[in-house]
Write an enzyme that holds these catalytic residues in place. Structure first.
Site, PDB file in Angstrom:
ATOM      1  CE1 TYR A  98       0.586   0.158   4.539  1.00 14.16           C
ATOM      2  CE2 TYR A  98      -0.372  -2.006   4.252  1.00 14.16           C
ATOM      3  CZ  TYR A  98       0.328  -1.103   5.018  1.00 14.16           C
ATOM      4  OH  TYR A  98       0.770  -1.467   6.259  1.00 14.16           O
ATOM      5  CB  VAL A 138     -14.147  13.522 -10.376  1.00 11.95           C
ATOM      6  CG1 VAL A 138     -13.911  12.414  -9.372  1.00 11.95           C
ATOM      7  CG2 VAL A 138     -13.813  14.873  -9.768  1.00 11.95           C
ATOM      8  CE  LYS A 181     -12.974  19.779  -8.262  1.00 13.26           C
ATOM      9  NZ  LYS A 181     -13.324  20.105  -9.656  1.00 13.26           N
TER      10      LYS A 181
END
Length: 117
Positions: free
Chosen positions: A53, A72, A98
């Site tokens: 990760y 987006v 966002k």
């Protein structure tokens, strides 16, 4: 199938449909679920046998830095493709938010699921 989680990862990028948005960097907040079998990594205590990760988060930051999109939706789709190819991820769920994009909403965004678990 197990899931590796990356939650509330923040990246700055140029994104937006309005001209004024294209002149500044805006923050996006991402949540990811990445399917993998963690048993081999857990048995051997070896990061090479799982999804790293930290490396994935670093790649997401580099992706955000290198690209500019109006939507987006486009950011999410292209990022999902990139991660699946570069990290051999068979299934992922990606949420891109966002913050502050719409008055009276904490954030707006999209959630996509790609691949097979």
């Amino acid at each position: 199938m197990d899931h590796v989680l990356i939650e509330a990862l923040e990246v700055d990028t140029v994104i937006g449909v309005y001209d004024w948005e294209r002149t500044l960097r805006q923050r996006l907040r991402l949540d990811l679920e990445l399917a993998t079998d963690i048993r081999p990594a857990a048995q051997r205590d070896d990061i090479q046998l799982t999804l790293d990760y930290a490396a994935i988060s670093e790649r997401i930051g580099a992706f955000a830095e290198a690209h500019q999109f109006a939507l987006v939706e486009t950011f999410a789709e292209r990022l999902a493709d990139t991660l699946r190819q570069e990290f051999a991820i068979t299934w992922l769920r990606l949420t891109v938010r966002k913050p502050g994009a719409v008055a009276n909403a904490a954030s707006v965004g999209v959630r996509i699921t790609r691949g097979q678990a």
